[in-house]
Design a protein around this motif. Structure first.
Motif, PDB file in Angstrom:
ATOM      1  N   VAL A 192       0.843  -1.194   0.000  1.00  0.00           N
ATOM      2  CA  VAL A 192       0.000   0.000   0.000  1.00  0.00           C
ATOM      3  C   VAL A 192       0.877   1.241   0.000  1.00  0.00           C
ATOM      4  CG1 VAL A 192      -1.724   1.301   1.316  1.00  0.00           C
ATOM      5  CG2 VAL A 192      -1.873  -1.195   1.179  1.00  0.00           C
ATOM      6  N   VAL A 193       0.501   2.224  -0.865  1.00  0.00           N
ATOM      7  CA  VAL A 193       1.273   3.467  -0.978  1.00  0.00           C
ATOM      8  C   VAL A 193       0.331   4.656  -0.774  1.00  0.00           C
ATOM      9  CG1 VAL A 193       3.175   2.535  -2.332  1.00  0.00           C
ATOM     10  CG2 VAL A 193       1.103   3.279  -3.511  1.00  0.00           C
ATOM     11  N   GLY A 194       0.467   5.687  -1.593  1.00  0.00           N
ATOM     12  CA  GLY A 194      -0.403   6.851  -1.483  1.00  0.00           C
ATOM     13  C   GLY A 194      -1.656   6.695  -2.326  1.00  0.00           C
ATOM     14  N   ALA A 210       5.233   7.882  -7.518  1.00  0.00           N
ATOM     15  CA  ALA A 210       4.600   9.202  -7.519  1.00  0.00           C
ATOM     16  C   ALA A 210       3.105   9.050  -7.248  1.00  0.00           C
ATOM     17  CB  ALA A 210       4.827   9.896  -8.860  1.00  0.00           C
ATOM     18  N   ASN A 211       2.615   9.644  -6.167  1.00  0.00           N
ATOM     19  CA  ASN A 211       1.199   9.559  -5.806  1.00  0.00           C
ATOM     20  C   ASN A 211       0.468  10.823  -6.254  1.00  0.00           C
ATOM     21  OD1 ASN A 211       1.517   7.053  -4.296  1.00  0.00           O
ATOM     22  ND2 ASN A 211       2.597   8.288  -2.771  1.00  0.00           N
ATOM     23  N   VAL A 224       5.752  11.199  -2.609  1.00  0.00           N
ATOM     24  CA  VAL A 224       6.411  10.076  -3.277  1.00  0.00           C
ATOM     25  C   VAL A 224       6.634   9.002  -2.218  1.00  0.00           C
ATOM     26  CG1 VAL A 224       8.568   9.276  -4.319  1.00  0.00           C
ATOM     27  CG2 VAL A 224       7.512  11.406  -5.108  1.00  0.00           C
ATOM     28  N   SER A 225       6.099   7.809  -2.467  1.00  0.00           N
ATOM     29  CA  SER A 225       6.306   6.697  -1.544  1.00  0.00           C
ATOM     30  C   SER A 225       7.629   6.020  -1.836  1.00  0.00           C
ATOM     31  CB  SER A 225       5.179   5.668  -1.668  1.00  0.00           C
ATOM     32  OG  SER A 225       3.964   6.177  -1.180  1.00  0.00           O
ATOM     33  N   VAL A 226       8.337   5.614  -0.782  1.00  0.00           N
ATOM     34  CA  VAL A 226       9.587   4.868  -0.909  1.00  0.00           C
ATOM     35  C   VAL A 226       9.340   3.455  -0.376  1.00  0.00           C
ATOM     36  CG1 VAL A 226      12.041   4.792  -0.373  1.00  0.00           C
ATOM     37  CG2 VAL A 226      10.865   7.006  -0.524  1.00  0.00           C
ATOM     38  N   GLU A 234       6.464  -0.047   2.547  1.00  0.00           N
ATOM     39  CA  GLU A 234       6.707   1.385   2.430  1.00  0.00           C
ATOM     40  C   GLU A 234       7.473   1.853   3.658  1.00  0.00           C
ATOM     41  OE1 GLU A 234       3.844   4.961   1.168  1.00  0.00           O
ATOM     42  OE2 GLU A 234       3.617   4.389   3.279  1.00  0.00           O
ATOM     43  N   THR A 235       8.599   2.517   3.427  1.00  0.00           N
ATOM     44  CA  THR A 235       9.436   2.970   4.539  1.00  0.00           C
ATOM     45  C   THR A 235       9.365   4.468   4.771  1.00  0.00           C
ATOM     46  OG1 THR A 235      11.357   3.205   3.060  1.00  0.00           O
ATOM     47  CG2 THR A 235      11.062   1.076   4.191  1.00  0.00           C
ATOM     48  N   LYS A 236       8.871   5.206   3.758  1.00  0.00           N
ATOM     49  CA  LYS A 236       8.870   6.657   3.886  1.00  0.00           C
ATOM     50  C   LYS A 236       7.958   7.266   2.840  1.00  0.00           C
ATOM     51  CE  LYS A 236      12.129  10.568   4.050  1.00  0.00           C
ATOM     52  NZ  LYS A 236      13.562  10.964   3.953  1.00  0.00           N
ATOM     53  N   LYS A 237       7.445   8.462   3.157  1.00  0.00           N
ATOM     54  CA  LYS A 237       6.766   9.296   2.176  1.00  0.00           C
ATOM     55  C   LYS A 237       7.501  10.635   2.095  1.00  0.00           C
ATOM     56  CE  LYS A 237       1.955   7.868   1.621  1.00  0.00           C
ATOM     57  NZ  LYS A 237       1.799   6.630   2.374  1.00  0.00           N
TER      58      LYS A 237
END
Length: 400
Positions: A192-194, A210-211, A224-226, A234-237
């Motif tokens: 799961v991301v943005g 890129a969300n 931007v999701s990492v 997901e470790t970071k936005k």
């Protein structure tokens, strides 16, 4: 039937999630899209051949071009250009796959070659079509809802997904990235991301997404999701700007990511992320971007963005040096033939010849065009394509 540019961009704003799908008939076709995804059985149309002239492109034999087709029409098609013969062929998929009833389906959104296979991401048909890269014949399909773009590393493909139906909803769910085993053509994991994720790039063991948040207009996503590829978590936005879309990774570990703004007060811009720190290091304020492609240290950018403030569409064509972050030119077409374009829609650069290819969606409901330019920006040839020509994938093998 809507026909003028203002109404075209009005539709694109009302349905901003339909990136690169500026459809003149969208309002009429959307109910059909939501309740019916099947294509009627139609006679197989033979491919059309046009001699546009060939040339030596080194180890690049030609390219495939994916035509989106108007949303709801199930008219996504595949073209092919051969350098050796100079022949451009329209609609080769139907001819080579007469047993595939749905053909390529509804709205082709991305096209990539990985190994010996050609992958077409077909957005509203909720699938990734997998073909043999030398014959364009069907191998298999992978179901991914509302799929958008595809990237690869090792044995896996990664596909961004809006994760739900085509609809504007301020409470729409988060999107995700599907991890696909390219051997079995099965989804083996999701992350799961943005909201409404778009293009992606991979640097080392990190996947950047890129969300856009287009379904949640006017509350766009701006991150931007990492994703760590080892854990596939997901470790970071990274906060960037609203309505993100395009991404390119340069040779210096920098990601160029485009923001479409909000079509009103927030203007479209291009941002640069440092993958060492995972932070935004620069905003290219005067570089709006509808699409971009990287060749060496040159980032080729075109912009065709509508503004409700000025009631105009700002169209320009730039080249940026990604090493120096300087705009080299804002006019890479030098012979004035860009005046022939109605709606520039896609861009690609041959890494060997440096030929520049620009596609034109024209009125979005009739066949588009592709234009081939010399590295100096002079027109070499042009020809008709399928409806809404978009993504180009260069191939090292001639079509058999």
């Amino acid at each position: 039937m809507l026909s003028d540019a203002r109404n075209e961009f009005s539709i694109n704003f009302v349905f901003p999630f339909v990136t690169k799908m500026k459809r003149l008939c969208l309002l009429l076709l959307l109910p059909v899209l939501l309740f019916s995804g099947c294509r009627t059985i139609e006679p197989v149309t033979p491919s059309e051949k046009t001699d546009v002239g060939g040339g030596d492109a080194g180890d690049i034999a030609g390219f495939y071009l994916l035509n989106e087709g108007n949303m709801g029409s199930n008219k996504c098609t595949l073209d092919y250009y051969d350098y050796a013969s100079g022949i451009y062929r329209k609609n080769i998929y139907a001819e080579r796959n007469p047993g595939v009833v749905q053909e390529l389906g509804d709205v082709g959104n991305d096209l990539q070659i990985y190994g010996k296979r050609l992958y077409a991401v077909v957005n509203c048909s909720n699938l990734v079509e997998v073909m043999d890269a030398t014959t364009a014949r069907h191998i298999g399909q992978v179901s991914v809802p509302n799929c958008r773009y595809i990237v690869f590393k090792d044995q896996y493909a990664y596909v961004s997904s809006y994760a739900g139906p085509v609809e504007v909803d301020p409470n729409y769910r988060l999107g995700y990235v599907a991890k696909i085993d390219t051997a079995s053509l099965r989804v083996v994991d999701t992350c799961v991301v943005g909201y409404q994720p778009e293009e992606m790039v991979i640097k080392g063991n990190k996947l950047y997404v890129a969300n856009s948040g287009g379904y949640r207009v006017p509350d766009y996503d701006n991150t931007v999701s990492v994703i760590d590829l080892s854990s596939f978590k997901e470790t970071k936005k990274i906060e960037v700007a609203p309505n993100l879309h395009r991404m390119e990774l340069d040779a210096y570990g920098k990601i160029w990511v485009s923001s479409r703004g909000d079509y009103y007060d927030i203007e479209p811009m291009t941002y640069i992320i440092d993958t060492q720190t995972d932070q935004v290091i620069e905003c290219m304020e005067l570089l709006a971007c509808s699409d971009m492609t990287l060749c060496g240290d040159s980032l080729y950018v075109y912009n065709n963005a509508w503004s409700y403030v000025t009631q105009t569409s700002d169209v320009n064509y730039a080249i940026v040096n990604v090493k120096t972050h300087q705009v080299v030119t804002r006019r890479f077409i030098t012979d004035g033939t860009e005046a022939q374009f109605q709606n520039p829609y896609g861009i690609a650069v041959n890494p060997n010849t440096r030929e520049i290819f620009v596609t034109d969606a024209r009125d979005y409901i009739t066949p588009g065009k592709i234009y081939c330019y010399t590295p100096e920006g002079r027109l070499k040839w042009s020809t008709n394509t399928g409806d809404i020509p978009s993504r180009i994938a260069f191939t090292h093998q001639r079509l058999q």
